[in-house]
Each structure stands twice: as C-alpha cells, then as structure tokens.
Design an enzyme around this catalytic site. Structure first.
Site, mmCIF file in Angstrom:
data_model
loop_
_atom_site.group_PDB
_atom_site.id
_atom_site.type_symbol
_atom_site.label_atom_id
_atom_site.label_comp_id
_atom_site.label_asym_id
_atom_site.label_seq_id
_atom_site.Cartn_x
_atom_site.Cartn_y
_atom_site.Cartn_z
ATOM 1 N N HIS A 311 0.818 -1.212 0.000
ATOM 2 C CA HIS A 311 0.000 0.000 0.000
ATOM 3 C C HIS A 311 0.857 1.269 0.000
ATOM 4 O O HIS A 311 0.441 2.288 -0.571
ATOM 5 C CB HIS A 311 -0.958 -0.022 1.191
ATOM 6 C CG HIS A 311 -2.053 -1.033 1.029
ATOM 7 N ND1 HIS A 311 -2.033 -2.267 1.632
ATOM 8 C CD2 HIS A 311 -3.208 -0.999 0.281
ATOM 9 C CE1 HIS A 311 -3.113 -2.948 1.284
ATOM 10 N NE2 HIS A 311 -3.844 -2.205 0.483
ATOM 11 N N ASP A 388 -20.232 -0.583 -8.427
ATOM 12 C CA ASP A 388 -19.239 -1.059 -9.382
ATOM 13 C C ASP A 388 -18.435 0.142 -9.876
ATOM 14 O O ASP A 388 -19.004 1.167 -10.270
ATOM 15 C CB ASP A 388 -19.939 -1.744 -10.549
ATOM 16 C CG ASP A 388 -18.985 -2.192 -11.628
ATOM 17 O OD1 ASP A 388 -18.409 -3.277 -11.501
ATOM 18 O OD2 ASP A 388 -18.805 -1.420 -12.595
ATOM 19 N N ASP A 412 -7.092 0.432 -6.834
ATOM 20 C CA ASP A 412 -6.643 -0.672 -5.980
ATOM 21 C C ASP A 412 -7.585 -1.851 -6.203
ATOM 22 O O ASP A 412 -8.434 -2.173 -5.373
ATOM 23 C CB ASP A 412 -6.656 -0.222 -4.514
ATOM 24 C CG ASP A 412 -6.099 -1.273 -3.574
ATOM 25 O OD1 ASP A 412 -5.438 -2.207 -4.056
ATOM 26 O OD2 ASP A 412 -6.326 -1.164 -2.359
#
Length: 565
Positions: A311, A388, A412
């Site tokens: 991350h 979505d 991500d």
C-alpha cells in the site's frame, strides 16, 4: 420394395416393442402431464448442476471465461455420448430412466462437496472439474431419449409434436433452474447445501415418476432395486447436508492453514479473515499472534506481514508527485490504501468506491482489520460508495452528475488476469477515469505481478497510455509467494532490482503504473510523512521495469480483452 418400419407408418419414435402402451394408474392425459412435469424438474436440476460447477470452478480456479467454456463444452460433448448410450436402454426405458436419475442426483448433488474436497486436500480442482462435467453431461444426455420413449408410451403422437412438447418443458425448466441458482439457492443455502438439495429434488422427481407412474412396467426385483437405490441416494445427500458445515470448516482449515476467524459469503464473493487477533494498535507486532490475512474467493489479497509495503508503494508515489487535496480510491474497501492517503495533511476528501458491502462492513467492524487500517473508513474526510467502479465512473460522466476533478485516483483492484476485473483494466475504464482527473492529477494502477504475468502487466501500461496519459511503470519486491494470482500460482524468483527482500519464502513483485497528462515525477511532497518508499527504491524499481518492457502491445478494450496470458 422394402416395407417401411412401423414407426415410420405410425409416426412413433421407435420399434413396436419399445412403443407398447404403458399400463398407467391414471388417465393417459394426466400421465403425459406428469411426465412433462418431471422433464421440467430434471431440466431445472441439470442447469443448476452446470451453473454450480461453473461458479465453484471460478471461485476455486479463477478466470470465469475459461472455466465456463470448459464446463459447458465438456458437458455438451458428454450429453451427445449419453444420448447415444441411452439407445441401448430404450427397450427398458422406465428402469433406465430411474437408474439415470438416481445416479445424476448423487453425482450432481455431491459434486460441489467433492470439488471443494479435491481443491482443499489434493489441489486437483481442474481435473475433478472435467471429470464431473463429463459424468454429469453423460447422465443429462441420457435423459432425453428415455423421456421421449416414456412420453410416447403414455400417448402416441407424431414425432414433431412429441419433440416440441418435451423440449418446451425442458427449456422452461432450464429457465427456472437458471434463475433459482443465483437468486435463491446460492444466497439462501450456499454452494454445498444448494447442490445437495438440488440432488434430493432430482432423486425424488425421477424416482416418483418411475416407481409410481410406471410401476406396472417394472418387475418386482427392479422396483425394489430402484427403491433401495433412491432411498440410499437420499440418505447420502441428507448426510451431506448435515455434515456440510463441519466439512466446510475442515476444508477452510486445509486451504488457509489455520481456522478461519471470519468466513462470509457475500453477494459478490467469499470473504475469509484469519489471524489478526493480537493486541496493539496499527500494524501487527511481533509476538502478538498470527498476522491478519484477508482472502477473497480463496485467494490471499491482504497479508498483515507485507500489506504495508504494497500500500505504501501504491499510494505514496502518486500522492507525493503533486497536489492531493481530493483523492478517489477505486476498490480498496479494506481501508488500507485510505490509511496511507490520510497520512498527508493536505488531504481534504477521499471517495472510496467499493463493490462489496461485506468487505466494507468488515473493514469498519472487525477488530483485527480496523487495527490494521487505523479505522481509516471512519475518518470524516472519507466518503464511501458501494458501487461497481466502472458504472460509478460512467455515471459521474453523465450530465448532472459531474463532480469536481480529483488530484489523485488510486485504482486498488484485483489482478487484471481475473475475468471479472478485465473491464476495470480496459481502455474504456481508463478513459472514464481520465475525465475525472485534474489537469495536474495522477492516476496510479495496481497492474498485477510484472514477472509472473509480464504480458498482462505491460498490457495495462499500454492500455493506460492509449487514453492519452504518460506512464511511469514501477515494481516493488515483497509480494509473498503465497499471494495467489488468478491462476493460484506464485511468482517466480524476482529479478532486476536486486533490492533486499523480506524474510520467509522467496517473494515476487507487485507491479504498478503511475500516469498523468504530462510525464509524472517521483518526489517528496511538502506535507509527506517520513518516506516509507525511498526515492532510491523507486528509481531502482523503474529501471528494472524499463529493462523488461514488452513493446508494441495493443490496448485492452471491453470487446477485445487481452489479459489472458
């Protein structure tokens, strides 16, 4: 001149001995209706078996296009074999149909449990998938010729009318089964119990038709044999239902190496958490218990031992390269990328678009995960949207829904090799994201393992460049060997950068693509925290990537996905 067979003269579908009228306990019209009803039920069960194999194979193996193609093509081929084999049973159609339905109920009903066992303990889910598809296909294929014989024995009619009636019931049943699987069986019963219950319904329908409606066609021995077989199948399926929960727990222990602390089947995927129960704030501390691990559909997506490196490498190069007051995170429902974003004092708002509300719920409430993400999703600057990512970006581009541009967009998302993620790595997706990007904004993309799936990784770079952005690809070592990609295989031994790696099994690389309208630059921001990823490490990562670049790759689009190596 050769006389035509009686079947041709009468319009029936077989020789006279096959077409002898059945001795039914009900009028012929009602008997025909009952046969068509069983056709309906068997068709619904058969389609549930097919969908269950496709769904489970997608969960366990990945790449839904490949798995669906394998299951459906093998099944259709096997159905042809079954139809040919059934010709030998037409002279004893009632007995044959009863035996076929008992076998289909047992094999189809237990297929999910058997596949999961092969996956968990023997790592042979692909071969087991083909085997079950073949056997179930043969049994489904044998149904139609036998049912055609039975329906003609109930009441003779022309061949075209009999075929039309039978296939009408078959297709309507397939529709019901296809809708029942995702909307009823899967959410209410789950994969294992849903398949077992479907097998029981199949067994009862087939057994009742033969043992009651056509019982006068059966010898005493045949009746008792079929009755015992059907009762035995029902007993085995009922035992499977009772043992489904402990079996699933044992299989999870075999897959995840330790008892799953949290296991949730959301409407999107299976979410499993292990470890992460030690005390202490922030990242896992040595001696505080096993590190937290987050699995999505059986694939390790977050490891408390290594997530920090991932991350930090994903977020900080994009944040440090320019303004970062407004940030958009696509995916990242675990809150770990948001944790790194909030380390910058200049951040004013963060929008997170996550598909699975189950992941968001765990990120807010699970003690281990909230310790790891520092309760980042509860920060007042963070706004979470359940949607979505592709659809959300498209809605934001519609008149009346446009928002202020974002300084940083962080993608991500799961690896591009997973079919469900392919549209989120398409030219259309990046085109929509670019429209929400500020003039000096940056887009950073998790692009998958650059060594294990080099072609897919460089296709991401080519696709981002195809929408007019300049890119700077880079990689970070530390991706654990247990971090499964879409094919559940670990990265090979890393190369190129020569950076020190973490302890344990030889790790691989995480790959990223940083993009902007002008070539992005790596550098510290004025409000940046102590740099977790040094400029020297980024420089080495960029040089390793540039040496391994695959030139000339076309962009991936919705109509031409190019991420299947």
């Amino acid at each position: 001149m050769i006389d035509p067979p009686e079947s041709a003269l009468t319009g029936t579908l077989g020789p006279p001995e096959v077409m002898m009228p059945a001795r039914l306990p009900v009028p012929a019209g009602l008997g025909r209706l009952l046969v068509l009803g069983v056709v309906f039920v068997c068709a619904a069960c058969g389609l549930v078996y097919e969908l269950e194999l496709v769904a489970l194979a997608t969960y366990l193996v990945g790449d839904s296009v490949t798995q669906a193609s394998v299951v459906l093509s093998v099944m259709v081929f096997a159905m042809g074999i079954g139809a040919l084999l059934a010709k030998r049973l037409r002279c004893r159609a009632a007995v044959g149909f009863g035996a076929v339905e008992a076998g289909l109920a047992l094999v189809g009903g237990s297929s999910a449990m058997a596949l999961y066992a092969c996956f968990a303990w023997f790592a042979q889910s692909r071969s087991a998938l083909v085997a079950f598809s073949l056997v179930i296909g043969v049994l489904i294929g044998a149904e139609v010729p036998l049912l055609m014989t039975l329906i003609q024995r109930v009441r003779r009619q022309d061949a075209g009318g009999a075929v039309a009636d039978l296939f009408a019931a078959d297709y309507v049943g397939a529709l019901v089964g296809g809708l029942a699987f995702p909307f009823l069986l899967l959410p209410s019963l789950g994969q294992l119990t849903g398949a077992l219950v479907t097998g029981a319904v199949n067994d009862v329908a087939g057994g009742a038709l033969v043992l009651w409606l056509f019982r006068r066609d059966l010898s005493r021995r045949a009746r008792w044999t079929l009755l015992v077989a059907n009762v035995l199948v029902l007993a085995l399926l009922a035992t499977g239902v009772l043992l489904a929960a402990p079996f699933e727990r044992a299989a999870r222990r075999a897959v995840y190496g330790s008892a799953a602390r949290v296991a949730v089947q959301t409407g999107i995927q299976e979410v499993v958490l292990t470890g992460g129960t030690g005390t202490g704030a922030g990242r896992a501390r040595k001696g505080s218990g096993p590190p937290l691990e987050l699995y999505l559909d059986g694939r390790l997506r977050v490891s408390g031992d290594t997530e920090c490196r991932y991350h930090e490498a994903l977020v900080h190069p994009a944040m440090a390269a320019g303004p970062h007051a407004r940030v958009l995170v696509l995916g990242g429902g675990d809150g770990l990328a948001v944790r790194e974003i909030l380390r910058y004092r200049a951040v004013r708002s963060v929008t997170v678009v996550e598909l699975d509300p189950g992941v968001l719920r765990l990120a807010r409430t699970d003690p281990g995960l909230t310790r790891l993400n520092d309760h980042s999703l509860g920060d007042p600057r963070v706004h979470v949207v359940t949607a979505d990512a592709f659809d959300w970006l498209r809605d934001r581009d519609a008149p009346g829904h446009r928002t202020a541009p974002y300084d940083v967009i962080v993608s991500d998302l799961p690896d591009p090799g997973i079919t469900a993620s392919t549209k989120l790595y398409s030219q259309e997706f990046y085109g929509l994201a670019t429209r929400l990007l500020a003039d000096r904004g940056r887009l950073v993309v998790h692009a998958g393992p650059p060594v294990a799936r080099a072609r897919a990784y460089w296709t991401v770079d080519a696709t981002v460049r195809s929408v007019g952005l300049a890119t700077d690809p880079y990689r970070m070592p530390g991706r654990p060997a247990s971090f499964f990609g879409p094919d559940r295989s670990a990265d090979p031994t890393p190369r190129s950068t020569g950076e020190p790696l973490t302890a344990g099994p030889t790790p691989g690389y995480w790959g990223f693509v940083l993009a902007a309208r002008q070539r992005p630059r790596f550098g510290p921001a004025p409000d940046a925290p102590p740099p977790p990823v040094t400029r020297e490490a980024l420089r080495a990562a960029r040089q390793g990537d540039l040496r391994d670049r695959i030139p000339g790759l076309p962009a991936s689009t919705l109509m031409r996905p190019r991420y299947q190596d």
